[in-house]
Design a protein around this motif. Structure first.
Motif, PDB file in Angstrom:
ATOM      1  N   CYS A  13      31.461  40.347  20.930  1.00  0.00           N
ATOM      2  CA  CYS A  13      32.986  40.110  21.138  1.00  0.00           C
ATOM      3  C   CYS A  13      33.645  41.376  22.117  1.00  0.00           C
ATOM      4  O   CYS A  13      34.524  41.090  22.737  1.00  0.00           O
ATOM      5  CB  CYS A  13      33.518  40.184  19.748  1.00  0.00           C
ATOM      6  N   ASP A  14      32.912  42.375  22.095  1.00  0.00           N
ATOM      7  CA  ASP A  14      33.481  43.522  23.036  1.00  0.00           C
ATOM      8  C   ASP A  14      33.572  43.352  24.156  1.00  0.00           C
ATOM      9  O   ASP A  14      34.532  43.534  24.967  1.00  0.00           O
ATOM     10  CB  ASP A  14      32.743  44.929  22.439  1.00  0.00           C
ATOM     11  N   ALA A  15      32.435  42.624  24.856  1.00  0.00           N
ATOM     12  CA  ALA A  15      32.342  42.203  26.085  1.00  0.00           C
ATOM     13  C   ALA A  15      33.339  41.462  26.371  1.00  0.00           C
ATOM     14  O   ALA A  15      34.037  41.625  27.673  1.00  0.00           O
ATOM     15  CB  ALA A  15      30.966  41.859  26.747  1.00  0.00           C
ATOM     16  N   MET A  16      33.809  40.485  25.625  1.00  0.00           N
ATOM     17  CA  MET A  16      34.741  39.271  26.136  1.00  0.00           C
ATOM     18  C   MET A  16      36.083  39.966  26.052  1.00  0.00           C
ATOM     19  O   MET A  16      36.875  39.752  26.936  1.00  0.00           O
ATOM     20  CB  MET A  16      34.510  37.999  25.031  1.00  0.00           C
ATOM     21  N   ARG A  17      36.183  40.557  25.030  1.00  0.00           N
ATOM     22  CA  ARG A  17      37.726  41.304  24.973  1.00  0.00           C
ATOM     23  C   ARG A  17      37.711  42.255  26.116  1.00  0.00           C
ATOM     24  O   ARG A  17      39.071  42.343  26.707  1.00  0.00           O
ATOM     25  CB  ARG A  17      37.830  42.205  23.587  1.00  0.00           C
ATOM     26  N   PHE A  18      36.870  42.946  26.496  1.00  0.00           N
ATOM     27  CA  PHE A  18      37.171  44.157  27.791  1.00  0.00           C
ATOM     28  C   PHE A  18      37.408  43.263  28.806  1.00  0.00           C
ATOM     29  O   PHE A  18      38.161  43.656  29.842  1.00  0.00           O
ATOM     30  CB  PHE A  18      36.038  44.816  27.717  1.00  0.00           C
ATOM     31  N   THR A  19      36.839  41.832  28.945  1.00  0.00           N
ATOM     32  CA  THR A  19      36.986  41.317  29.945  1.00  0.00           C
ATOM     33  C   THR A  19      38.295  40.684  30.041  1.00  0.00           C
ATOM     34  O   THR A  19      39.095  40.619  31.181  1.00  0.00           O
ATOM     35  CB  THR A  19      36.038  39.880  30.023  1.00  0.00           C
ATOM     36  N   PHE A  20      38.744  40.153  29.264  1.00  0.00           N
ATOM     37  CA  PHE A  20      40.401  39.514  28.940  1.00  0.00           C
ATOM     38  C   PHE A  20      40.925  40.980  29.416  1.00  0.00           C
ATOM     39  O   PHE A  20      42.266  40.846  30.256  1.00  0.00           O
ATOM     40  CB  PHE A  20      40.601  39.290  27.649  1.00  0.00           C
ATOM     41  N   ALA A  21      40.849  41.977  28.753  1.00  0.00           N
ATOM     42  CA  ALA A  21      41.863  43.228  29.254  1.00  0.00           C
ATOM     43  C   ALA A  21      41.910  43.487  30.480  1.00  0.00           C
ATOM     44  O   ALA A  21      42.791  43.833  31.260  1.00  0.00           O
ATOM     45  CB  ALA A  21      41.346  44.243  28.265  1.00  0.00           C
ATOM     46  N   SER A  22      40.430  43.368  31.278  1.00  0.00           N
ATOM     47  CA  SER A  22      40.521  43.864  32.548  1.00  0.00           C
ATOM     48  C   SER A  22      41.294  42.886  33.561  1.00  0.00           C
ATOM     49  O   SER A  22      41.686  43.118  34.597  1.00  0.00           O
ATOM     50  CB  SER A  22      38.911  44.102  33.015  1.00  0.00           C
ATOM     51  N   LEU A  23      41.494  41.857  33.152  1.00  0.00           N
ATOM     52  CA  LEU A  23      42.420  40.703  33.849  1.00  0.00           C
ATOM     53  C   LEU A  23      43.660  40.453  33.458  1.00  0.00           C
ATOM     54  O   LEU A  23      44.405  39.598  34.004  1.00  0.00           O
ATOM     55  CB  LEU A  23      41.568  39.097  33.338  1.00  0.00           C
ATOM     56  N   ALA A  24      43.977  41.418  32.411  1.00  0.00           N
ATOM     57  CA  ALA A  24      45.618  41.186  32.108  1.00  0.00           C
ATOM     58  C   ALA A  24      46.384  42.064  32.876  1.00  0.00           C
ATOM     59  O   ALA A  24      47.121  42.772  32.576  1.00  0.00           O
ATOM     60  CB  ALA A  24      45.509  41.621  30.737  1.00  0.00           C
ATOM     61  N   SER A  25      46.568  41.447  34.280  1.00  0.00           N
ATOM     62  CA  SER A  25      47.741  41.974  35.053  1.00  0.00           C
ATOM     63  C   SER A  25      48.922  41.337  34.696  1.00  0.00           C
ATOM     64  O   SER A  25      48.766  40.063  34.308  1.00  0.00           O
ATOM     65  CB  SER A  25      47.477  41.787  36.549  1.00  0.00           C
ATOM     66  N   THR A  26      50.107  41.797  34.717  1.00  0.00           N
ATOM     67  CA  THR A  26      51.303  41.221  34.394  1.00  0.00           C
ATOM     68  C   THR A  26      51.740  40.048  34.949  1.00  0.00           C
ATOM     69  O   THR A  26      51.951  39.907  36.153  1.00  0.00           O
ATOM     70  CB  THR A  26      52.536  41.969  34.396  1.00  0.00           C
ATOM     71  N   ASP A  64      44.858  45.768  32.441  1.00  0.00           N
ATOM     72  CA  ASP A  64      43.903  45.971  33.353  1.00  0.00           C
ATOM     73  C   ASP A  64      43.990  47.178  33.937  1.00  0.00           C
ATOM     74  O   ASP A  64      42.651  47.690  34.041  1.00  0.00           O
ATOM     75  CB  ASP A  64      44.522  44.957  34.577  1.00  0.00           C
ATOM     76  N   LEU A  65      44.766  47.905  34.147  1.00  0.00           N
ATOM     77  CA  LEU A  65      44.545  49.372  34.675  1.00  0.00           C
ATOM     78  C   LEU A  65      44.175  50.480  33.668  1.00  0.00           C
ATOM     79  O   LEU A  65      43.213  50.983  33.790  1.00  0.00           O
ATOM     80  CB  LEU A  65      45.991  49.835  35.191  1.00  0.00           C
ATOM     81  N   ALA A  66      44.620  50.034  32.323  1.00  0.00           N
ATOM     82  CA  ALA A  66      44.123  51.002  31.244  1.00  0.00           C
ATOM     83  C   ALA A  66      42.634  50.832  30.932  1.00  0.00           C
ATOM     84  O   ALA A  66      42.032  51.821  31.110  1.00  0.00           O
ATOM     85  CB  ALA A  66      44.851  50.516  29.858  1.00  0.00           C
ATOM     86  N   SER A  67      42.068  49.441  31.156  1.00  0.00           N
ATOM     87  CA  SER A  67      40.733  49.197  30.956  1.00  0.00           C
ATOM     88  C   SER A  67      39.874  49.924  32.088  1.00  0.00           C
ATOM     89  O   SER A  67      38.979  50.526  32.047  1.00  0.00           O
ATOM     90  CB  SER A  67      40.573  47.743  30.780  1.00  0.00           C
TER      91      SER A  67
END
Length: 923
Positions: free
Chosen positions: A587-600, A673-676
Motif C-alpha cells: 500500500c505505501d508504495a502505491m500511495r507514494f506513487t499517487f502522491a508523487s503524481l498529484a500535481s494540481t 507531488d512537490l511535498a513527496s
C-alpha cells in the motif's frame, strides 16, 4: 520490528490496531477543526484507480492535519446510485428468469436492499486496504434514515418556496431503462451514419402543394412525423420571401409554417432546418420562441405512437426510419442520401441511443439558486485549486438550465408528492402530512408519485445532511463548512455546483472553503482507463499482486459485464504490458506513487515503473532504519539534544528544518507531488546517502552517544513527515524509535507533526558539508571513470587551494579521508608542477589523483574501446528502426518512444566514454 520489509506482514496488523484504538474518530478536541467529506462512491461496485488517487490525497491531508492537533473528521459514506444499482439487481433477476415488474415495486426494492447489504462492504474494505482513516463510526449512506429525512425536507421546502415545480419539457430519455437521464449519464459517441435530404412542398394560399420545394437535411427521418415548422435564417436572401408561408408536411397532410430563426445557419446544409420541438433540444428552443405546437410521436420504448400517421403506429424507431425514407422516395420527395459522421448520444449504463422526449418531470429552479453560488466564488468564499477551474464553473453556472430531478426508477428517494383521482398533486413529508395540510380526509383517494429523485439531489446535501441536519448538532456546528472538497473536474457541474447551491440555501454558508480539482488517472501510454480498452487497473492488485492468468480473467469478466465482446485485444494488451502479472508492491508504495503524481489539476499517466521505484524507497527506509537501530542498541532512552553536536549533525538537522518548511508549504498548497519529492530527496539523498555514511566514523569516537541521538531524532522527524503518505512502514519503524527517544505518543499517527525551528538552521554547517560532499563526489567520479575499485585507498593531490579550502581540509581532513577512501591528501604549493593525474574540480580547486601504478592505461583503453563498440552497434540498430517509416507509422507509439529513448541514452553514454578515453590518452 520485522527483519525484512514485507508490507503484507505490517499492513493488516497496524490498520486493525489503529481502528481498534479509535484513532480515526472525530473527537471534538484539538485546536480548530479540519473536515473533508468523501465523494460517496457508488455502492454498486469496486473502487477504481481514480478513487484510489483521490482517496490517497484525502487521507494524506487528514493524517497531516490530525498530526497537527486539529479536530479532524473525514466523513465516509456511499451513494445509492439509482440507475446503476437498479440495473445490477434487474440483471440478477433476469438471470433467475424473473423481472422487477413481476416482483412488483415493494418486493423489488426489498431485493435491492438485500443486495446492498451483501455487496456494500466491498468499497469500505477496499478503503481499509488502502490505509484510509475516515471516522468509520459515522459512515453514512444516501438512503439511510437521516439522509432520507433531509431529502424530504429539502424537497418540500423548495416546493413551498416555488423553487421546485412540475412541468412538461424535453429530457434525455433512455428507451431501455425507461427513465430520464442527466447530461452526466449520457455519452456522445462519434459514429458513421447518413444525412437524408427531403423535399417539403411549399403550399399556396389555399394550402395546396406547389411545385416549389424547400430541401431539409436530417439524420433522424422518423422525427419528420412530429415536425411543426421549417426554419430559415431571416438574413438568408434565398428564403426571405417564404417566411410566414407554409409547407405541406409530407406523409402527415399537415400544414406547418416557415419561420425566420437564427438557429438556421445559411452556411450549413441546405439552409433550411426542420423543427421538431418534441424531439430535439435545439428545436424545442425554436418552438418556444415561435409558440409552435409540440407533437410527441414516440412512446417511452421508442416505438411510434398514435400521434403519428396510422401506417407508422407501433413501429420501433429504426424500422419507422426505413419506412419514412421508403415512403418519401415513393412520393419522389427523397432528394439524396449522403454519408455523415455524427455524435450519437448513448446512455452510459444501457448503451442505448438517447431520445429527447417530451415528458412531465419535476424541476428545480436552478437559476435562482445559482446566483448566490456564483457570488460565493466571485468573492473568494470558495476557492478553486487550480484557480482556472473556476472559469469552468462560471461557464455552466451563468448559463444554467432548470434541473430535472425526477427519474422513472423504483430504487431511490421516492418523490414526496401525492395525486388525487383528478390528478391534482400535493407535496408533503408524508401522506398524513399532505392530508393534514390540505384538509383531505380518507374519502379522498391518494396515490404517491411513482418517480424517484435524481441521485445528485441527495448527493447535493452530503456536506450538511451527513452531519445530521436539520438538527443543529454539535458536529454541524464544528465541521460545517468543511475545509476542502477533493474531486475531479468532470463533476464540477453536476455535484460541486449543486452542493454549493444547496449549502448556501439551507445552511446560509458555503459547504467547503476550497475545491481541489484532481486530474484523470490514465494508463502509462496516456489513454483513459476503461473496461472496453482493457487497461483498467485495480488498486488492490497493485497492493497484493496478481498473476497474468488472474489478471486476464478479471479483465475479460469486467469487459463481458460491460456488454462488449472485444476480448482479444485485452489479452494482447495485458500480455504486452504485464507479461508476468503485477508484483505485490504494498500500500505505501502505491500511495507514494499517487502522491508523487498529484500535481494540481493535470491528468496523470500511471507508470508501473514508478510504483517499483517507490517500493524500493520503502525498502530503503526500512534498511536505513535497521542500520540506525543496530547502531543505537546501547543508546539510553532519553530525549535528543544538540548540546555537543558535530558539524555533521548540525548539517543534517539544519537540512531537516529546510525540509520541514518546504514540505509543509507544499502540503498547504495541495502540491503533494512537490511535498513527496521533498521528503524523498531528504531521506534518500541526504539522510541515507550522506548522513548515515558520515556518521559511521563518528560512532567510533567519544561522540557516539550524541551521534546516536541525532540518528534517532532525524529518523523520527523524517518518519513523521512521511507518515501521511506512507502510514504503514512509518508506523512499523516508529514503534522501534519510540522507546529509544522516550517518546510519549502511542502511535505515530497521533504524534506531533514536525515544526521547523529556525534556531536549528546552520548555514555554515551546510556549507561545510556541501564542500565535503563536493570533494568526495569528485574522487568518486574519477574512480568511476577510471574503473578504480571503491575500496582502494588513493593518494590525492590538491592544487589552486584558497583559504576556505585550506580551512576545510584542516577541520575535516579525517572525515574526508574516510568518506573518499584516501591514503592522504597533499596540498601543492602555489606554482608547483602538477603530476600527471585524473582531475576533478571543486570550485577553483583541482582534485588530482595520480594514476601511475593505479591502472594499466593500455588495458583500460582497450576496455573502454570495446564498450564503445557495443554501444555504437546499438545506436546503429536503433537509428535503422527509427529511419524505417513502416516502423514509425505502424508500431504502437509507446514502442517508438521507447526506441527513441534508448537511442538518446546510448548516444549520451558514448559521449561520456569518449571523454574518458581522451583523459586516458592525455596521461
Amino acid at each position: 520490528m520485522i527483519e525484512k520489509y514485507d508490507p503484507s506482514l505490517i499492513e493488516s496488523k497496524w490498520y486493525q490496531h489503529w481502528e481498534q484504538q479509535g484513532y480515526f474518530k472525530a473527537n471534538q478536541q484539538g485546536t480548530g477543526s479540519y473536515c473533508i467529506m468523501i465523494p460517496p462512491p457508488n455502492v454498486t461496485g469496486t473502487l477504481h484507480m481514480g478513487h484510489a488517487f483521490q482517496d490517497t490525497i484525502m487521507d494524506t491531508l487528514i493524517r497531516y492535519h490530525r498530526m497537527q492537533g486539529k479536530n479532524t473528521l473525514w466523513q465516509p459514506g456511499t451513494d445509492h446510485a439509482g440507475i446503476a444499482t437498479q440495473m445490477v439487481v434487474e440483471r440478477q433477476l433476469n438471470a433467475q428468469g424473473t423481472s422487477r415488474v413481476e416482483l412488483g415495486r415493494e418486493a423489488f426494492v426489498d431485493k435491492v436492499w438485500e443486495w446492498k447489504e451483501q455487496s456494500g462492504n466491498t468499497i469500505t474494505q477496499q478503503l481499509r486496504r488502502m490505509g484510509a482513516s475516515p471516522d468509520w463510526s459515522r459512515q453514512r449512506f444516501t438512503m439511510d434514515d437521516g439522509l432520507s429525512a433531509a431529502v424530504l425536507k429539502v424537497f418540500v421546502d423548495l416546493y413551498e418556496e416555488g423553487l421546485i415545480y412540475r412541468g412538461q419539457r424535453l429530457v434525455n430519455w433512455d428507451p431501455t431503462l425507461n427513465t430520464a437521464l442527466s447530461d452526466l449519464e449520457v455519452e456522445s459517441i462519434e459514429e458513421n451514419g447518413s444525412m437524408w435530404h427531403f423535399k417539403y412542398p411549399v403550399a399556396d394560399a389555399q394550402g395546396q402543394a406547389t411545385n416549389e420545394h424547400l430541401i431539409i437535411a436530417t439524420t433522424r427521418p422518423e422525427t419528420l412525423l412530429g415536425d411543426t415548422a421549417v426554419a430559415v435564417n431571416p438574413a438568408d436572401e434565398r428564403f426571405q420571401h417564404l417566411i410566414g408561408q407554409q409547407v405541406l408536411l409530407p406523409l402527415c397532410d399537415r400544414l406547418i409554417p416557415i419561420v425566420g430563426d437564427e438557429h438556421a445557419d445559411p452556411e450549413k446544409g441546405t439552409g433550411c432546418v426542420k423543427i421538431t420541438p418534441a424531439h430535439d433540444f435545439n428545436d424545442y428552443e425554436v418552438g418556444q420562441r415561435h409558440d409552435l405546437p409540440m407533437i410527441n410521436v414516440m412512446n417511452f420504448d421508442a416505438t411510434i405512437n398514435h400521434n403519428a400517421p396510422e401506417p407508422f403506429w407501433d413501429m420501433p424507431r429504426y424500422e419507422a426510419r426505413q419506412a419514412v425514407v421508403k415512403a418519401m422516395e415513393d412520393l419522389g420527395l427523397l432528394d439524396e442520401i449522403k454519408p455523415h459522421v455524427l455524435m450519437v448520444p448513448r446512455g452510459d449504463r444501457s448503451g442505448d441511443v438517447i431520445e429527447p422526449m417530451l415528458t412531465n418531470q419535476w424541476y428545480v429552479d436552478a437559476k435562482t439558486l445559482a446566483g448566490p453560488a456564483i457570488k460565493a466564488v466571485d468573492n473568494g468564499d470558495i476557492k478553486f485549486v487550480p484557480d482556472n477551474w473556476k472559469n469552468t464553473y462560471y461557464a455552466w453556472m451563468n448559463d444554467i438550465q432548470d434541473w430535472c430531478i425526477s427519474r422513472q426508477l423504483w430504487w431511490g428517494h421516492r418523490i414526496p408528492a401525492w395525486y388525487d383521482e383528478q390528478d391534482n398533486y400535493y407535496v408533503g413529508l408524508s401522506e398524513a402530512d399532505v392530508r393534514h395540510k390540505h384538509g383531505l380526509d380518507e374519502t379522498v383517494k391518494l396515490r404517491q408519485d411513482n418517480d424517484v429523485l435524481d441521485t445528485w439531489f441527495s448527493s447535493a446535501l452530503w456536506p450538511f445532511a451527513t452531519l445530521d441536519w436539520p438538527e443543529n448538532t454539535q458536529e454541524l456546528q464544528t465541521y460545517y463548512p468543511t475545509n476542502v472538497l477533493v474531486t475531479g473536474f468532470d463533476i464540477i457541474f453536476f455535484w460541486v455546483a449543486r452542493m454549493i447551491m444547496m449549502g448556501l440555501k439551507f445552511m446560509g454558508d458555503v459547504p467547503f472553503k476550497e475545491v481541489f480539482i484532481t486530474g484523470l488517472v490514465r494508463d502509462s501510454h496516456g489513454q483513459k482507463m476503461s473496461k472496453s480498452k482493457g487497461n483498467v487497473l485495480d488498486p488492490i492488485d497493485l497492493i497484493d499482486g496478481i498473476t497474468l492468468e488472474d489478471l486476464l480473467a478479471k479483465r475479460t469478466q469486467g469487459l463481458m459485464q460491460d456488454h462488449t465482446k472485444k476480448v482479444d485485444h485485452i489479452i494482447q494488451l495485458t500480455k504486452e504490458d504485464y507479461p508476468d502479472g503485477i508484483k505485490a508492491y504494498g500500500c505505501d508504495a502505491m500511495r507514494f506513487t499517487f502522491a508523487s503524481l498529484a500535481s494540481t489539476g493535470r491528468d496523470i499517466n500511471f507508470d508501473m515503473g514508478r510504483v517499483e521505484g517507490y517500493r524500493n524507497f520503502c525498502n530503503k527506509i526500512f534498511n536505513a532504519s535497521r542500520f540506525v537501530f543496530m547502531n543505537t542498541e546501547d543508546h539510553p532512552a532519553q530525549a535528543w539534544t544538540m548540546d555537543q553536536a558535530s558539524t555533521v549533525e548540525q548539517w543534517i538537522v539544519s537540512r531537516l528544518q529546510h525540509t520541514i518548511v518546504e514540505y509543509r508549504k507544499h502540503m498547504d498548497r495541495y502540491r503533494l507531488d512537490l511535498a513527496s519529492q521533498t521528503i524523498y530527496d531528504f531521506f534518500w539523498n541526504e539522510y541515507c546517502d550522506w548522513f548515515l555514511e558520515l556518521s559511521k566514523p563518528l560512532l567510533k569516537t567519544a561522540m557516539k552517544a550524541q551521534v546516536q541521538g541525532t540518528l534517532l531524532y532525524v529518523l523520527d522527524q523524517a518518519l513523521r513527515l512521511l507518515h501521511p503518505i506512507m502510514p504503514y512502514v512509518t508506523e512499523e519503524i516508529w514503534q522501534a524509535v519510540k522507546p529509544r527517544l522516550n517518546l510519549s505518543a502511542e502511535s505515530i499517527m497521533i504524534s506531533e507533526f514536525p515544526t521547523a525551528d529556525e534556531a536549528l538552521r546552520n548555514p555554515s554547517a551546510e556549507a561545510a558539508i556541501e564542500w565535503i560532499k563536493g570533494f568526495t563526489l569528485g574522487v568518486r567520479q574519477i574512480r568511476g571513470e577510471m574503473n578504480i575499485p571503491p575500496a582502494k585507498a588513493l593518494p590525492v593531490v590538491v592544487s589552486q587551494v584558497n583559504q576556505q579550502d585550506q580551512d576545510m581540509l584542516a577541520a575535516h581532513g579525517e572525515l574526508i579521508q574516510n568518506m573518499a577512501r584516501l591514503e592522504a591528501v597533499t596540498v601543492l604549493s602555489a606554482g608547483a608542477e602538477e603530476p600527471a593525474a585524473a582531475t576533478a574540480l571543486l570550485g577553483e580547486m583541482k582534485i588530482l589523483i595520480p594514476l601511475a601504478g593505479l591502472i594499466d592505461v593500455n588495458e583500460e583503453t582497450q576496455r573502454i574501446e570495446k564498450q564503445m563498440g557495443k554501444i555504437e552497434q546499438e545506436i546503429k540498430r536503433a537509428q535503422g528502426k527509427l529511419n524505417n517509416d513502416k516502423f514509425v507509422s505502424k508500431a504502437p507509439p509507446h514502442l517508438v518512444d521507447a526506441e527513441r529513448d534508448k537511442l538518446q541514452t546510448n548516444q549520451q553514454a558514448l559521449s561520456e566514454l569518449q571523454e574518458q578515453l581522451e583523459k586516458l590518452q592525455s596521461l
